[in-house]
Design a protein around this motif. Structure first.
Motif, PDB file in Angstrom:
ATOM      1  N   ILE A  39       0.873  -1.173   0.000  1.00  0.00           N
ATOM      2  CA  ILE A  39       0.000   0.000   0.000  1.00  0.00           C
ATOM      3  C   ILE A  39       0.908   1.221   0.000  1.00  0.00           C
ATOM      4  CG2 ILE A  39      -1.787   1.258   1.239  1.00  0.00           C
ATOM      5  CD1 ILE A  39      -2.533  -1.451   2.532  1.00  0.00           C
ATOM      6  N   ARG A  40       0.966   1.889  -1.121  1.00  0.00           N
ATOM      7  CA  ARG A  40       1.862   3.053  -1.246  1.00  0.00           C
ATOM      8  C   ARG A  40       1.235   4.040  -2.208  1.00  0.00           C
ATOM      9  NH1 ARG A  40       4.918   6.950  -2.333  1.00  0.00           N
ATOM     10  NH2 ARG A  40       7.128   6.994  -1.871  1.00  0.00           N
ATOM     11  N   SER A  41       0.946   5.220  -1.744  1.00  0.00           N
ATOM     12  CA  SER A  41       0.396   6.245  -2.621  1.00  0.00           C
ATOM     13  C   SER A  41       1.512   7.199  -3.032  1.00  0.00           C
ATOM     14  CB  SER A  41      -0.727   7.004  -1.915  1.00  0.00           C
ATOM     15  OG  SER A  41      -0.226   7.621  -0.743  1.00  0.00           O
ATOM     16  N   VAL A  42       1.297   7.853  -4.146  1.00  0.00           N
ATOM     17  CA  VAL A  42       2.256   8.843  -4.632  1.00  0.00           C
ATOM     18  C   VAL A  42       1.937  10.162  -3.951  1.00  0.00           C
ATOM     19  CG1 VAL A  42       3.061  10.073  -6.667  1.00  0.00           C
ATOM     20  CG2 VAL A  42       2.510   7.641  -6.818  1.00  0.00           C
ATOM     21  N   LYS A  43       2.958  10.765  -3.349  1.00  0.00           N
ATOM     22  CA  LYS A  43       2.732  11.971  -2.555  1.00  0.00           C
ATOM     23  C   LYS A  43       3.005  13.254  -3.307  1.00  0.00           C
ATOM     24  CE  LYS A  43       3.682   9.432   1.612  1.00  0.00           C
ATOM     25  NZ  LYS A  43       4.551   9.186   2.717  1.00  0.00           N
ATOM     26  N   ARG A  44       3.833  13.186  -4.332  1.00  0.00           N
ATOM     27  CA  ARG A  44       4.154  14.396  -5.103  1.00  0.00           C
ATOM     28  C   ARG A  44       4.577  13.984  -6.506  1.00  0.00           C
ATOM     29  NH1 ARG A  44       7.766  13.063  -1.465  1.00  0.00           N
ATOM     30  NH2 ARG A  44       9.918  12.816  -2.031  1.00  0.00           N
ATOM     31  N   GLU A  45       4.641  14.948  -7.394  1.00  0.00           N
ATOM     32  CA  GLU A  45       4.925  14.667  -8.804  1.00  0.00           C
ATOM     33  C   GLU A  45       6.280  14.007  -9.019  1.00  0.00           C
ATOM     34  OE1 GLU A  45       5.666  17.308 -12.734  1.00  0.00           O
ATOM     35  OE2 GLU A  45       3.966  17.895 -11.490  1.00  0.00           O
ATOM     36  N   LYS A  46       7.280  14.385  -8.251  1.00  0.00           N
ATOM     37  CA  LYS A  46       8.629  13.842  -8.436  1.00  0.00           C
ATOM     38  C   LYS A  46       8.948  12.750  -7.415  1.00  0.00           C
ATOM     39  CE  LYS A  46      10.433  17.803 -10.768  1.00  0.00           C
ATOM     40  NZ  LYS A  46      11.610  18.230 -11.388  1.00  0.00           N
ATOM     41  N   ASP A  47       7.931  12.037  -6.969  1.00  0.00           N
ATOM     42  CA  ASP A  47       8.090  10.945  -6.021  1.00  0.00           C
ATOM     43  C   ASP A  47       8.909   9.831  -6.676  1.00  0.00           C
ATOM     44  OD1 ASP A  47       7.745   8.830  -4.201  1.00  0.00           O
ATOM     45  OD2 ASP A  47       5.759   9.553  -3.642  1.00  0.00           O
ATOM     46  N   LYS A  48       9.944   9.351  -6.007  1.00  0.00           N
ATOM     47  CA  LYS A  48      10.820   8.314  -6.566  1.00  0.00           C
ATOM     48  C   LYS A  48      10.103   6.972  -6.728  1.00  0.00           C
ATOM     49  CE  LYS A  48      15.034  10.497  -5.152  1.00  0.00           C
ATOM     50  NZ  LYS A  48      16.189  10.498  -4.325  1.00  0.00           N
ATOM     51  N   TRP A  49       8.989   6.802  -6.047  1.00  0.00           N
ATOM     52  CA  TRP A  49       8.209   5.576  -6.186  1.00  0.00           C
ATOM     53  C   TRP A  49       7.724   5.419  -7.633  1.00  0.00           C
ATOM     54  CZ3 TRP A  49       7.667   1.219  -3.784  1.00  0.00           C
ATOM     55  CH2 TRP A  49       6.569   0.413  -4.017  1.00  0.00           C
ATOM     56  N   ILE A  50       7.377   6.520  -8.293  1.00  0.00           N
ATOM     57  CA  ILE A  50       6.934   6.488  -9.684  1.00  0.00           C
ATOM     58  C   ILE A  50       8.042   5.915 -10.563  1.00  0.00           C
ATOM     59  CG2 ILE A  50       6.208   7.892 -11.669  1.00  0.00           C
ATOM     60  CD1 ILE A  50       5.060   9.894  -9.591  1.00  0.00           C
ATOM     61  N   ASP A  51       9.263   6.388 -10.381  1.00  0.00           N
ATOM     62  CA  ASP A  51      10.412   5.898 -11.158  1.00  0.00           C
ATOM     63  C   ASP A  51      10.671   4.423 -10.872  1.00  0.00           C
ATOM     64  OD1 ASP A  51      12.694   6.050 -12.857  1.00  0.00           O
ATOM     65  OD2 ASP A  51      13.979   6.311 -11.099  1.00  0.00           O
ATOM     66  N   PHE A  85      17.369   1.859  -4.373  1.00  0.00           N
ATOM     67  CA  PHE A  85      17.841   1.479  -5.699  1.00  0.00           C
ATOM     68  C   PHE A  85      18.652   2.632  -6.264  1.00  0.00           C
ATOM     69  CE2 PHE A  85      13.903   3.674  -6.271  1.00  0.00           C
ATOM     70  CZ  PHE A  85      14.026   4.395  -7.451  1.00  0.00           C
ATOM     71  N   GLU A  86      19.531   2.297  -7.212  1.00  0.00           N
ATOM     72  CA  GLU A  86      20.341   3.329  -7.845  1.00  0.00           C
ATOM     73  C   GLU A  86      19.518   4.030  -8.908  1.00  0.00           C
ATOM     74  OE1 GLU A  86      24.190   2.369  -9.350  1.00  0.00           O
ATOM     75  OE2 GLU A  86      24.719   1.233  -7.558  1.00  0.00           O
TER      76      GLU A  86
END
Length: 113
Positions: A39-51, A85-86
């Motif tokens: 369970i992980r939501s994206v908090k901002r546009e440049k969130d590293k989770w998106i990458d 992660f790198e």
């Protein structure tokens, strides 16, 4: 705490692996696994989770994996996963062929006059 370091040859991480963006497979024995819902939501546009999720999706499609580290921590009866992660850095576009500029500011040396 449980800490697992991954590698490219192990599809990112052999012992604790993302099978989807919302499912984490945790090895508990020889060919024995438990699954945890992510369970992980994206908090901002440049969130590293998106990458991270984008790179996992690309790795599944191309079979070009990248290593990632997973650390599981137990806190107040809940398990939290921390991912490292790198990052892929963009290619250097400006070189000294375009000129050189250097700025070094040290806030401790600035004084108000």
């Amino acid at each position: 705490r449980l800490y697992s370091i991954g590698s490219k040859t192990d599809k990112g991480n052999r012992l604790i692996r993302f099978e989807n963006k919302d499912k984490l497979r945790i090895t508990v024995g020889k060919r024995e696994f438990i699954y945890a819902k992510v369970i992980r939501s994206v908090k901002r546009e440049k969130d590293k989770w998106i990458d991270f999720i984008w790179r996992l999706t690309q790795a599944e499609l191309t079979n070009n994996w990248f290593p990632y580290i997973v650390e599981l921590k137990l806190k107040d009866g809940k398990v939290y996963a921390f991912i490292s992660f790198e990052e892929e850095l963009p290619e250097i576009a400006l070189t000294k062929d375009y000129g050189v500029i250097g700025i070094d500011l040290n806030a401790s040396l600035l004084e108000a006059v």
